[in-house]
Design a protein around this motif. Sequence first.
Motif, PDB file in Angstrom:
ATOM      1  N   ALA A  61       0.836  -1.205   0.000  1.00 33.25           N
ATOM      2  CA  ALA A  61       0.000   0.000   0.000  1.00 33.25           C
ATOM      3  C   ALA A  61       0.870   1.254   0.000  1.00 33.25           C
ATOM      4  O   ALA A  61       0.568   2.227  -0.697  1.00 33.25           O
ATOM      5  CB  ALA A  61      -0.924  -0.014   1.214  1.00 33.25           C
ATOM      6  N   SER A  62       1.956   1.220   0.775  1.00 32.69           N
ATOM      7  CA  SER A  62       2.842   2.392   0.827  1.00 32.69           C
ATOM      8  C   SER A  62       3.511   2.627  -0.526  1.00 32.69           C
ATOM      9  O   SER A  62       3.675   3.769  -0.960  1.00 32.69           O
ATOM     10  CB  SER A  62       3.905   2.221   1.930  1.00 32.69           C
ATOM     11  N   VAL A  63       3.890   1.544  -1.201  1.00 32.72           N
ATOM     12  CA  VAL A  63       4.505   1.684  -2.529  1.00 32.72           C
ATOM     13  C   VAL A  63       3.488   2.247  -3.529  1.00 32.72           C
ATOM     14  O   VAL A  63       3.809   3.136  -4.333  1.00 32.72           O
ATOM     15  CB  VAL A  63       5.045   0.327  -3.024  1.00 32.72           C
ATOM     16  N   ALA A  64       2.247   1.749  -3.454  1.00 36.50           N
ATOM     17  CA  ALA A  64       1.205   2.237  -4.369  1.00 36.50           C
ATOM     18  C   ALA A  64       0.937   3.727  -4.132  1.00 36.50           C
ATOM     19  O   ALA A  64       0.824   4.500  -5.092  1.00 36.50           O
ATOM     20  CB  ALA A  64      -0.072   1.420  -4.172  1.00 36.50           C
ATOM     21  N   ILE A  65       0.848   4.127  -2.872  1.00 35.83           N
ATOM     22  CA  ILE A  65       0.617   5.542  -2.560  1.00 35.83           C
ATOM     23  C   ILE A  65       1.818   6.383  -3.010  1.00 35.83           C
ATOM     24  O   ILE A  65       1.667   7.483  -3.545  1.00 35.83           O
ATOM     25  CB  ILE A  65       0.361   5.715  -1.048  1.00 35.83           C
TER      26      ILE A  65
END
Length: 228
Positions: free
Chosen positions: A196-200
């Motif tokens: 999720a952090s990479v996507a954001i």
Amino acid sequence: MNWLWSNLDLVGELMLTHLALSVPAIILSFVISVPIGWIAHRYRWSRGVLLSLCGLLYAIPSLALLIALPIVTGQRTTSPVNLVVALTLYGIAVIVRTAADAFDAVEPDVRQSATAIGYSAAGRFWGVELPLAGPVLLSGLRVVIVSTVSLATIGAVIGVQSLGSLFTDGLQRGIQAEIITGIVATMVLAIGLDWASVAIGRMLMPWWRPSAAERRRTLDRVERVDAA
């Protein structure tokens, strides 16, 4: 597998509880660490002191910290607040150095160019330095995510419900499936938050794509934190 199917509701509830403990600590540690890292970068005389003090936080034994924190916070020992505070402190210990390195990596020529075209100090920080430091900051944040989700399990030792409760309960009752479920659920949660952090990060920084070398550095940092 029979134990897991019979207790899916419990596992789901503990995953949400674990998430509620981990996410605030991750966000707080990041928000607090970025300005500290910038100060360490901007004022060289403070760098050694700030990085050393923040690094020492990780040397505090987690169980001792959880027992001592109620004296400071005024909360019960079993309050989730104490665990969130402890996780935040450990997160700060991990990410402050990365934040200082991230701002160090911004080329001086870029700062001078920004100043030359009229950026104020605040405008240069928000418009130039922070975006350019973003990929390295995200790399540090990913390490904090993994370490925080892992450390949150220690709360079960003092009675704070989390996925760690599956470890303690499984050990007490001799149910291996419960222990394995706790380990797998913790890993799934950590990987999910990392993705999720990479996507954001990709949405906020569309110019950034992690290279193989950067992914390797992130893994190395995770391994060093786990070893500590």
